[in-house]
Write a protein that holds these residues in place. Structure first.
Motif, short mmCIF file in Angstrom:
data_model
loop_
_atom_site.label_atom_id
_atom_site.label_comp_id
_atom_site.label_asym_id
_atom_site.label_seq_id
_atom_site.Cartn_x
_atom_site.Cartn_y
_atom_site.Cartn_z
N ILE A 157 0.73 -1.39 0.07
CA ILE A 157 -0.05 0.11 -0.12
C ILE A 157 0.86 1.34 -0.19
O ILE A 157 1.98 1.33 0.50
CB ILE A 157 -0.92 0.00 1.06
N THR A 160 -2.94 4.76 2.96
CA THR A 160 -4.30 4.29 2.82
C THR A 160 -4.88 3.80 4.13
O THR A 160 -3.93 3.59 5.29
CB THR A 160 -4.43 3.10 1.87
N CYS A 175 -10.31 -2.21 1.37
CA CYS A 175 -9.86 -0.89 1.31
C CYS A 175 -10.80 0.18 1.81
O CYS A 175 -12.14 0.28 1.07
CB CYS A 175 -9.35 -0.97 -0.17
N THR A 177 -9.61 3.66 2.19
CA THR A 177 -9.14 4.60 1.47
C THR A 177 -8.01 4.30 0.75
O THR A 177 -7.15 3.46 0.96
CB THR A 177 -8.93 6.14 2.06
N GLY A 178 -7.58 5.29 -0.59
CA GLY A 178 -6.30 4.96 -0.95
C GLY A 178 -6.38 3.63 -2.10
O GLY A 178 -7.28 3.57 -2.92
N LYS A 179 -5.35 2.96 -2.41
CA LYS A 179 -5.16 1.98 -3.25
C LYS A 179 -4.44 0.75 -2.64
O LYS A 179 -3.29 1.04 -2.13
CB LYS A 179 -4.53 2.45 -4.67
N ARG A 181 -2.62 -3.22 -3.02
CA ARG A 181 -2.33 -4.32 -4.04
C ARG A 181 -2.29 -5.45 -3.26
O ARG A 181 -1.32 -5.60 -2.20
CB ARG A 181 -0.94 -4.27 -4.84
N ILE A 190 -5.82 -5.17 -7.50
CA ILE A 190 -5.66 -3.87 -7.02
C ILE A 190 -6.84 -3.39 -6.74
O ILE A 190 -8.02 -3.63 -7.32
CB ILE A 190 -5.02 -3.25 -7.97
N THR A 192 -9.44 -0.34 -4.51
CA THR A 192 -9.63 1.08 -4.25
C THR A 192 -10.74 1.05 -3.12
O THR A 192 -11.48 0.11 -3.06
CB THR A 192 -9.90 1.77 -5.48
N GLU A 195 -13.97 -1.34 -2.08
CA GLU A 195 -13.59 -2.96 -2.79
C GLU A 195 -12.81 -3.56 -1.84
O GLU A 195 -12.36 -3.26 -0.85
CB GLU A 195 -12.77 -2.78 -4.00
N LYS A 206 -12.28 -10.28 -6.48
CA LYS A 206 -12.59 -8.92 -5.98
C LYS A 206 -14.05 -8.71 -5.80
O LYS A 206 -14.93 -9.05 -6.64
CB LYS A 206 -11.76 -7.96 -7.06
#
Length: 292
Positions: A157, A160, A175, A177-179, A181, A190, A192, A195, A206
Motif C-alpha cells: 500500500i 491508505t 480498502c 481509502t487509497g489503493k 495491491r 488492486i 480501491t 472494494e 474482488k
C-alpha cells in the motif's frame, strides 16, 4: 589451521595461547555490541568459567578446550545476534483483547483479538515491512512502499486505510481509502475504496461493497460478517469472548450478521436464532447444535 594474516600467528603459537588470548585473536576485527568494550564482553563471557574454576579441574583436559570453543561461540552470537534481537518489535493480543500501536513512521495500527504483528524498529523507516498473523486495521502514513506479509498473501500500500484478515487458510483485505495491491497464490488484485478481495477456491476474487466501513467495525466492538461460514463466525466468537465452542452442525453454512463484543448471550442469540441453532453455556464452554 591457517595462520592469522593480521598478526601472522602460527598454529603452534595459537595452541600455546591462553583461552582469553585465543578468544580475542579469533574475534579480532569484529565489533562488540554498541557501548560494550571488547574486554568487558570478554569478562562477561568468561565470568562463569572463572567462578567454577575449581570444579573444572576435575574434568579431562579436552573439556577445557570445549569450554573455550563454547565461549568463542557465545561471543560471536552476542556481537551478531543480540543487536538484531533488540531491534525486533512485536505486538501480540490474547483472546478478548485488542491493542493499538503507532509505528516508527507514524502509521496507526489496531490489532484485533488473538493476533500478532512484528516489525524491525531500527529499519522500519527505510523499509516499511511487517508481518501479521490474525486481523488488524491500518491507517498508513503516506510515504514509501508499505508491505504487510501474512501466511496467506502479501499486501502492498501507499498511504491508505485498510483491514487485513489472515487466519488459518482464510484471507481477505478491504480498502477504506487509497489503493491496495494484494498478492496471493501467484495472483494479484488492486483494490480501491469500497472494494475488498477474498482468497477462495476460485483464487483471489474482488468484490464491491457499499458498506465497506463495516469491515473495521470490530474496532468499535462490533464483529461484522458478510456471507461468511459459521465455522469462521464461531471462531471469532471464541476470540472475542475467550470461550470454547463445540459446534455440532454444518460449519459451511453462511450468514451475514453483526454482533456486539460486549455480551456473550446476546451475541449467541443473534447468531444462533436466525440460523435455527440451539446452544448451551457451561462455564466458559459452549455447545451449539442444529435444532431437531
Amino acid at each position: 589451521m591457517q595462520s592469522n594474516s593480521k598478526s601472522n600467528i602460527t598454529p603452534q603459537q595459537f595452541r600455546e595461547m591462553s583461552t582469553e588470548e585465543k578468544i580475542l585473536t579469533m574475534a579480532s576485527g569484529m565489533q562488540s555490541p554498541a557501548g560494550k568494550p571488547q574486554n568487558e564482553v570478554l569478562d562477561s563471557i568468561l565470568g562463569k568459567a572463572v567462578e567454577e574454576a575449581s570444579v573444572r579441574k576435575l574434568y579431562p583436559k579436552w573439556t577445557r578446550y570445549a569450554a573455550a570453543v563454547a565461549a568463542v561461540l557465545i561471543f560471536l552470537i552476542t556481537i551478531r545476534v543480540v543487536p538484531q534481537m533488540l531491534s525486533a518489535q512485536q505486538l501480540k493480543t490474547s483472546y478478548a483483547e485488542t491493542a493499538e500501536v503507532v509505528l516508527p513512521d507514524g502509521t496507526e495500527v489496531t490489532l484485533n483479538a488473538d493476533s500478532k504483528l512484528k516489525w524491525d524498529k531500527n529499519k522500519f523507516n527505510d523499509n516499511r515491512y511487517l508481518a501479521l498473523k490474525g486481523e488488524a486495521y491500518f491507517n498508513v502514513k503516506k510515504g514509501d512502499e508499505f508491505v504487510i506479509k501474512t501466511k496467506n498473501g502479501t499486501v502492498e500500500i501507499l498511504g491508505t486505510q485498510l483491514n487485513v484478515f489472515s487466519r488459518d487458510n482464510n484471507f481477505w483485505v478491504s480498502c477504506i481509502t487509497g489503493k491496495v495491491r494484494v498478492t496471493a497464490n501467484k495472483q494479484e488484485q488492486i483494490i480501491t475504496p469500497g472494494e475488498w478481495v477474498r482468497l477462495s477456491n476460485s483464487g483471489l476474487v474482488k468484490y464491491k461493497s457499499e458498506s465497506i466501513i463495516n469491515t473495521i467495525s470490530w474496532k468499535d466492538g462490533i464483529s461484522h460478517f458478510e456471507d461468511t461460514k459459521l465455522d469462521i463466525i464461531f471462531a471469532e466468537l471464541e476470540r472475542q469472548f475467550d470461550v470454547s465452542i463445540k459446534f455440532e452442525g454444518n460449519g459451511l453454512r453462511k450468514a451475514t450478521i453483526d454482533f456486539s463484543n460486549e455480551n456473550l448471550n446476546d451475541a449467541l442469540d443473534i447468531v444462533c436464532i436466525p440460523m435455527e441453532l440451539s446452544y448451551e453455556v457451561k462455564d466458559r464452554k459452549i455447545k451449539i447444535s442444529e435444532k431437531k
